[in-house]
Design an enzyme around this catalytic site. Structure first.
Site, mmCIF file in Angstrom:
data_model
loop_
_atom_site.group_PDB
_atom_site.id
_atom_site.type_symbol
_atom_site.label_atom_id
_atom_site.label_comp_id
_atom_site.label_asym_id
_atom_site.label_seq_id
_atom_site.Cartn_x
_atom_site.Cartn_y
_atom_site.Cartn_z
ATOM 1 C CG ASN A 1 48.417 -2.132 -51.387
ATOM 2 O OD1 ASN A 1 47.784 -1.581 -53.148
ATOM 3 N ND2 ASN A 1 47.804 -2.957 -51.391
ATOM 4 C CD1 TRP A 2 48.682 4.757 -53.221
ATOM 5 C CD2 TRP A 2 47.724 6.039 -54.708
ATOM 6 N NE1 TRP A 2 48.845 5.949 -52.714
ATOM 7 C CE2 TRP A 2 48.576 6.539 -54.167
ATOM 8 C CE3 TRP A 2 46.448 5.785 -55.767
ATOM 9 C CZ2 TRP A 2 49.141 7.554 -54.823
ATOM 10 C CZ3 TRP A 2 47.342 7.167 -56.532
ATOM 11 C CH2 TRP A 2 48.548 8.085 -56.242
ATOM 12 C CE LYS A 3 45.052 -2.317 -49.891
ATOM 13 N NZ LYS A 3 44.599 -2.958 -48.320
ATOM 14 C CG HIS B 1 48.026 -7.275 -51.596
ATOM 15 N ND1 HIS B 1 46.570 -7.452 -50.783
ATOM 16 C CD2 HIS B 1 48.563 -6.354 -50.531
ATOM 17 C CE1 HIS B 1 46.618 -7.393 -49.386
ATOM 18 N NE2 HIS B 1 47.320 -6.037 -49.811
ATOM 19 C CD GLU C 1 43.378 -6.509 -49.892
ATOM 20 O OE1 GLU C 1 43.693 -6.120 -51.163
ATOM 21 O OE2 GLU C 1 43.523 -6.175 -48.915
ATOM 22 C CD GLU D 1 50.629 -6.151 -46.746
ATOM 23 O OE1 GLU D 1 50.232 -5.456 -46.491
ATOM 24 O OE2 GLU D 1 49.705 -7.002 -47.537
ATOM 25 N N GLY E 1 43.066 -3.508 -42.846
ATOM 26 C CA GLY E 1 42.423 -2.493 -43.149
ATOM 27 C C GLY E 1 41.610 -3.151 -41.557
ATOM 28 C CB SER F 1 46.382 -1.652 -38.851
ATOM 29 O OG SER F 1 44.641 -2.427 -39.589
ATOM 30 N N GLY G 1 48.284 0.549 -46.562
ATOM 31 C CA GLY G 1 47.154 0.745 -47.661
ATOM 32 C C GLY G 1 46.215 2.053 -47.458
ATOM 33 N N GLY G 2 45.617 1.512 -46.531
ATOM 34 C CA GLY G 2 44.090 2.417 -46.213
ATOM 35 C C GLY G 2 44.957 4.271 -46.416
HETATM 36 P P1 PGA Z 1 45.987 -1.566 -44.782
HETATM 37 O O1 PGA Z 1 46.484 -2.529 -45.901
HETATM 38 O O2 PGA Z 1 46.866 -0.780 -43.907
HETATM 39 O O3 PGA Z 1 44.838 -0.822 -44.884
HETATM 40 O O4 PGA Z 1 45.675 -2.213 -43.374
HETATM 41 C C1 PGA Z 1 47.994 -3.018 -46.050
HETATM 42 C C2 PGA Z 1 48.095 -4.157 -46.848
HETATM 43 O O5 PGA Z 1 46.681 -4.248 -47.486
HETATM 44 O O6 PGA Z 1 49.020 -3.526 -47.584
#
Ligand code: PGA
Length: 285
Positions: free
Chosen positions: A10-12, A126, A128, A198, A204, A238, A259-260
Site C-alpha cells: 500500500n503506497w498510500k 483502511h 486512514e 491492521e 507506521g 509495521s 505500507g512503509g
Molecule cells: P505500515 O502501514 O506498514 O507503514 O505500518 C501499513 C498500512 O497502513 O497498510
C-alpha cells in the site's frame, strides 16, 4: 501457511508518476533476482499505487498500454523483465474506490475506471480512510458488494485503536467490523474476499503487534463470519523484513498488507520472499 500467501504493498499518498514507475521497475528487478531461487513462486503480489500513477504502473506491468508520459526512457538494449526471467506476476490494486459507477461524485474514482486500468484488487476500509474520510462500516459494506460485482477483489481492512487495544477490546472491535463488512453477503461471496487485520496503533509506528496476539485476533476474524475459513487473512502494521517471517509462521496469517516497507524495493521483495518460503514450508509439511 495453509493458503497461498498474498503480500500487498500500500503506497498510500506517495509517489509522483515518474517515482512510481521507477519504484515498479526496481521491484521487478528485485523479483528477477529472486526468481533464481523462486522459479515456482507460491505467493501472490499486489501493489497499490496512488490513483494518478495507476495507468503508468499498469503499463509497466504490461497490463495495459497508455500514451507516452514524460518518464526517463527505457533502455531498449535491456531485455524486458519477462525476457530476464521474471516468474512472479505483480498485480495491481487500488487504495479505495467509490461505490457508484459514474455520476456527480466530485473527486471520486469508480470501479469501472479501475477495471479499465487492469486493477484487480481494492483495499477498502483502511483505518486512514475511516479516520480521515469518515468511512463508516455501512459505506464499506456497500463498497465490498460493488467491488465484487465488478470483479475486483476487496481487501477489507479492520483494526482497533490504541485505546481499544489497551482496554482488551481488539477482538470485539475487529469482529464487529468484519461482520459489518460482509453483512449482506452469502458464504460463497464472502469466500472471494481478503481481510487485512491492521491494529491502528501499529500502522507506521514501528511497534508491531505480537505475532501470537495478532494470530489470535485473526482466528477470531476467521471464525466470525461464515465463508472466511478459506479466505486469506493479512496482517498489517509495521511489517518489515526483520519481522515478516514471525507473522507468516502463524496458523491464521496468510500474508501482509505493507505500507512503509513497500516503498523500499529490497524490503518489499524480502517480505515477499519470506511469504513464499513460509508457504512452501507448509506445503512440504
Ligand atoms: P505500515 O502501514 O506498514 O507503514 O505500518 C501499513 C498500512 O497502513 O497498510
Amino acid at each position: 501457511m495453509k493458503r497461498r500467501p498474498l503480500v500487498v504493498g500500500n503506497w498510500k499518498m506517495n509517489g509522483t508518476l515518474a517515482e512510481s514507475v521507477l519504484l515498479t521497475r526496481s521491484l521487478q528487478t528485485q523479483f528477477v533476482s529472486m526468481s533464481a531461487t523462486t522459479l515456482h513462486p507460491w505467493v501472490d503480489v499486489v501493489i497499490a499505487p496512488p490513483f494518478t500513477a495507476l495507468a503508468c504502473v499498469a503499463e509497466q506491468l504490461n497490463l495495459i498500454q497508455v500514451t507516452d508520459v514524460h518518464l526517463p526512457p527505457r533502455n531498449t538494449a535491456t531485455k524486458s523483465f519477462e525476457q530476464r526471467g521474471l516468474h512472479l506476476r505483480v498485480e495491481l490494486g487500488a487504495q479505495t474506490m467509490d461505490s457508484h459507477e459514474s455520476g456527480a461524485y466530485t473527486g471520486e474514482i469508480s470501479p469501472v475506471m479501475l477495471q479499465e486500468l487492469g486493477v484487480r484488487w481494492v483495499i477498502l476500509g483502511h483505518s486512514e480512510r475511516r479516520a480521515h474520510c469518515g468511512e463508516t462500516d455501512a459505506a464499506i459494506a456497500q463498497k465490498v458488494r460493488v467491488a465484487l460485482a465488478h470483479n475486483l477483489t476487496p481487501i477489507v481492512a479492520v483494526g482497533e485503536t490504541a485505546a481499544q487495544h489497551q482496554a482488551g477490546l481488539a477482538h470485539d472491535t475487529v469482529v464487529a467490523q468484519t461482520r459489518a463488512a460482509f453483512a449482506e453477503l452469502d458464504t460463497e461471496t464472502v469466500a472471494r474476499c481478503i481481510v487485512a487485520y491492521e491494529p491502528i496503533w501499529a500502522i507506521g509506528t514501528g511497534s508491531s503487534d505480537d505475532p501470537e496476539h495478532a494470530n489470535s485476533v485473526m482466528r477470531a476474524i476467521r471464525e466470525s463470519t461464515p465463508g472466511l475459513d478459506g479466505v486469506r487473512l493479512l496482517y498489517g502494521g509495521s511489517v518489515k523484513p526483520e519481522n515478516a517471517a514471525t507473522y507468516f509462521s502463524q496458523t491464521d496469517i496468510d500474508g501482509a498488507l505493507v505500507g512503509g516497507a513497500s516503498l523500499q524495493p529490497e524490503s518489499f521483495a524480502a517480505i515477499v520472499q519470506a511469504a513464499d518460503e513460509a508457504g512452501k514450508v507448509y506445503q512440504r509439511s
